[in-house]
Design a protein around this motif. Structure first.
Motif, PDB file in Angstrom:
ATOM      1  N   UNK A 158      49.197  -2.268  -9.733  1.00  0.00           N
ATOM      2  CA  UNK A 158      50.081  -2.030  -8.013  1.00  0.00           C
ATOM      3  C   UNK A 158      49.886  -0.195  -7.916  1.00  0.00           C
ATOM      4  N   UNK A 159      49.386  -0.670  -7.003  1.00  0.00           N
ATOM      5  CA  UNK A 159      49.685   0.693  -6.323  1.00  0.00           C
ATOM      6  C   UNK A 159      50.585   1.345  -5.485  1.00  0.00           C
ATOM      7  N   UNK A 160      51.511   1.416  -5.538  1.00  0.00           N
ATOM      8  CA  UNK A 160      52.854   0.980  -5.006  1.00  0.00           C
ATOM      9  C   UNK A 160      53.224   2.210  -3.995  1.00  0.00           C
ATOM     10  N   UNK A 161      53.629   1.878  -2.698  1.00  0.00           N
ATOM     11  CA  UNK A 161      53.831   3.300  -1.537  1.00  0.00           C
ATOM     12  C   UNK A 161      55.450   2.927  -1.576  1.00  0.00           C
ATOM     13  N   UNK A 162      56.339   4.178  -2.213  1.00  0.00           N
ATOM     14  CA  UNK A 162      57.808   4.379  -2.130  1.00  0.00           C
ATOM     15  C   UNK A 162      57.869   5.540  -1.615  1.00  0.00           C
ATOM     16  N   UNK A 163      59.384   5.466  -1.096  1.00  0.00           N
ATOM     17  CA  UNK A 163      60.017   6.501  -0.098  1.00  0.00           C
ATOM     18  C   UNK A 163      61.692   7.253  -0.430  1.00  0.00           C
ATOM     19  N   UNK A 164      62.103   7.485  -0.202  1.00  0.00           N
ATOM     20  CA  UNK A 164      63.500   8.564  -1.383  1.00  0.00           C
ATOM     21  C   UNK A 164      64.810   8.020   0.012  1.00  0.00           C
ATOM     22  N   UNK A 165      63.147   7.764   1.330  1.00  0.00           N
ATOM     23  CA  UNK A 165      64.652   6.825   2.520  1.00  0.00           C
ATOM     24  C   UNK A 165      65.587   5.537   2.133  1.00  0.00           C
ATOM     25  N   UNK A 166      64.603   4.979   1.210  1.00  0.00           N
ATOM     26  CA  UNK A 166      65.413   3.625   1.578  1.00  0.00           C
ATOM     27  C   UNK A 166      64.942   2.913   0.369  1.00  0.00           C
ATOM     28  N   UNK A 167      64.954   1.532  -0.291  1.00  0.00           N
ATOM     29  CA  UNK A 167      64.675   0.740  -1.327  1.00  0.00           C
ATOM     30  C   UNK A 167      63.330   0.200  -1.359  1.00  0.00           C
ATOM     31  N   UNK A 168      62.943  -0.127   0.559  1.00  0.00           N
ATOM     32  CA  UNK A 168      61.586  -0.678   0.530  1.00  0.00           C
ATOM     33  C   UNK A 168      59.951   0.383   0.012  1.00  0.00           C
ATOM     34  N   UNK A 169      59.894  -1.520  -0.172  1.00  0.00           N
ATOM     35  CA  UNK A 169      58.204  -0.481  -0.733  1.00  0.00           C
ATOM     36  C   UNK A 169      57.189  -1.774  -0.212  1.00  0.00           C
ATOM     37  N   UNK A 170      56.024  -1.284  -0.951  1.00  0.00           N
ATOM     38  CA  UNK A 170      54.615  -1.985  -0.425  1.00  0.00           C
ATOM     39  C   UNK A 170      53.862  -1.868  -1.909  1.00  0.00           C
ATOM     40  N   UNK A 171      52.453  -3.134  -2.027  1.00  0.00           N
ATOM     41  CA  UNK A 171      52.526  -2.665  -3.172  1.00  0.00           C
ATOM     42  C   UNK A 171      51.099  -3.163  -2.783  1.00  0.00           C
ATOM     43  N   UNK A 172      49.772  -2.267  -3.689  1.00  0.00           N
ATOM     44  CA  UNK A 172      48.810  -2.685  -3.584  1.00  0.00           C
ATOM     45  C   UNK A 172      48.136  -3.175  -4.441  1.00  0.00           C
ATOM     46  N   UNK A 173      47.856  -4.905  -4.875  1.00  0.00           N
ATOM     47  CA  UNK A 173      47.572  -5.019  -6.298  1.00  0.00           C
ATOM     48  C   UNK A 173      46.081  -5.102  -6.864  1.00  0.00           C
ATOM     49  N   UNK A 174      45.216  -4.746  -7.559  1.00  0.00           N
ATOM     50  CA  UNK A 174      43.649  -4.965  -7.495  1.00  0.00           C
ATOM     51  C   UNK A 174      43.603  -5.046  -9.093  1.00  0.00           C
ATOM     52  N   UNK A 175      42.567  -5.495  -9.317  1.00  0.00           N
ATOM     53  CA  UNK A 175      41.295  -5.818 -10.924  1.00  0.00           C
ATOM     54  C   UNK A 175      40.731  -4.821 -10.897  1.00  0.00           C
ATOM     55  N   UNK A 176      40.167  -4.725 -12.326  1.00  0.00           N
ATOM     56  CA  UNK A 176      38.963  -3.944 -12.519  1.00  0.00           C
ATOM     57  C   UNK A 176      38.476  -4.847 -13.325  1.00  0.00           C
ATOM     58  N   UNK A 177      36.988  -5.383 -12.600  1.00  0.00           N
ATOM     59  CA  UNK A 177      35.625  -5.339 -13.343  1.00  0.00           C
ATOM     60  C   UNK A 177      34.730  -6.014 -12.865  1.00  0.00           C
ATOM     61  N   UNK A 178      33.939  -5.412 -14.063  1.00  0.00           N
ATOM     62  CA  UNK A 178      32.253  -4.944 -13.806  1.00  0.00           C
ATOM     63  C   UNK A 178      32.598  -3.999 -13.391  1.00  0.00           C
ATOM     64  N   UNK A 179      33.274  -3.004 -13.563  1.00  0.00           N
ATOM     65  CA  UNK A 179      33.231  -1.285 -13.036  1.00  0.00           C
ATOM     66  C   UNK A 179      33.222  -1.780 -11.987  1.00  0.00           C
ATOM     67  N   UNK A 180      34.221  -2.470 -11.233  1.00  0.00           N
ATOM     68  CA  UNK A 180      34.544  -2.354  -9.897  1.00  0.00           C
ATOM     69  C   UNK A 180      35.985  -2.938  -9.601  1.00  0.00           C
ATOM     70  N   UNK A 181      36.939  -2.239  -8.442  1.00  0.00           N
ATOM     71  CA  UNK A 181      37.977  -2.795  -7.930  1.00  0.00           C
ATOM     72  C   UNK A 181      38.078  -3.426  -7.151  1.00  0.00           C
ATOM     73  N   UNK A 182      39.257  -4.389  -7.544  1.00  0.00           N
ATOM     74  CA  UNK A 182      38.763  -6.163  -5.985  1.00  0.00           C
ATOM     75  C   UNK A 182      40.289  -5.473  -5.437  1.00  0.00           C
ATOM     76  N   UNK A 183      40.884  -6.129  -4.550  1.00  0.00           N
ATOM     77  CA  UNK A 183      41.998  -5.783  -3.679  1.00  0.00           C
ATOM     78  C   UNK A 183      42.473  -7.407  -4.112  1.00  0.00           C
ATOM     79  N   UNK A 184      43.451  -7.785  -4.479  1.00  0.00           N
ATOM     80  CA  UNK A 184      43.702  -9.570  -4.666  1.00  0.00           C
ATOM     81  C   UNK A 184      45.180  -9.307  -4.131  1.00  0.00           C
ATOM     82  N   UNK A 185      45.500  -8.951  -3.611  1.00  0.00           N
ATOM     83  CA  UNK A 185      47.063  -9.200  -2.281  1.00  0.00           C
ATOM     84  C   UNK A 185      48.283  -7.872  -2.025  1.00  0.00           C
ATOM     85  N   UNK A 186      48.569  -8.483  -1.653  1.00  0.00           N
ATOM     86  CA  UNK A 186      49.546  -6.774  -0.810  1.00  0.00           C
ATOM     87  C   UNK A 186      50.541  -7.200  -0.891  1.00  0.00           C
TER      88      UNK A 186
END
Length: 232
Positions: free
Chosen positions: A163-191
């Motif tokens: 999970x690469x999560x985008x957070x901030x100090x102003x509130x509790x909102x967050x975004x997450x980019x979810x990735x898997x690493x297979x065969x030396x390759x990154x693939x985005x599976x969801x946001x």
């Protein structure tokens, strides 16, 4: 008085000797408590390391990730944030070359340690006035959340993801980019997006968007039009 001083000196010497003996014993026995990794949680250092298991193996070895922070103006980099001279050079360059800009940018680069070197695979740039930053976290698949996180038409063969999560100090909102690493390759599976502005809302997008995985620009992916998001 001499007797008291002698006793104090003896106790001091004994304390030092005990500490040295304990250090020697720990080195001999390989006491893991003496080699723990300090996890920095203030996110102020220019380099932050993470040990996260995203590629399962029978040895349970965690991958080593690194996030670095640097000051940038357009395509020019001026070094780390914790150096006043870097800021001065960035401001002067910005005023001369890009007077329309109001502040230098902050670039966060994300690396995976592989084959004895750190390889950058993603980055995100924010306005220098923002209090937003990315953090890394391990995600785990279960029978219940696998389809929800990847979509019904996307099959995965790994048990963990990043999970690469985008957070901030102003509130509790967050975004997450979810990735898997297979065969030396990154693939985005969801946001995923979690909002707390007026009422709690959760959104997820598992559609196959055409994102370039060659040094991903996370800012674009985080802010990609959300027409495909499934919100609750």
């Amino acid at each position: 008085m001499k007797i008291v001083n002698s006793i104090i000196m003896l106790l001091f010497i004994t304390l030092i000797s005990c500490n040295k003996k304990r250090d020697i014993e720990n080195k001999k026995t390989g006491d893991k408590n003496q080699n723990y990794t300090i996890i920095r949680n203030n996110y102020n250092p220019d380099s932050i390391y993470y040990n996260i298991d995203v590629v399962w193996d029978e040895n349970g070895v965690e991958e080593l990730f690194l996030i670095t922070k640097s000051i940038t103006v357009a395509d020019s980099s001026f070094g780390g944030l914790n150096n006043n001279e870097n800021w001065k050079r960035a401001w002067n360059y910005m005023k001369n070359k890009y007077p329309e800009m109001e502040c230098p940018n902050l670039k966060y680069s994300i690396y995976l340690y592989e084959n004895k070197k750190f390889i950058e695979f993603a980055s995100v740039i924010y306005d220098g006035r923002d209090i937003t930053y990315p953090i890394l976290k391990q995600g785990e698949f279960s029978n219940m959340n696998s389809n929800a996180l990847t979509g019904k038409n996307k099959k995965v063969t790994v048990s963990n993801f990043l999970r690469i999560m985008e957070v901030n100090n102003d509130n509790l909102d967050l975004k997450s980019i979810n990735l898997i690493y297979e065969n030396k390759k990154w693939t985005i599976i969801s946001k995923e997006i979690l909002n707390h502005n007026y009422e709690l809302s959760y959104c997820i997008d598992t559609t196959d968007n055409d994102f370039s995985l060659e040094n991903m620009n996370l800012h674009y992916i985080f802010d990609y039009p959300q027409s495909n998001f499934n919100c609750k």
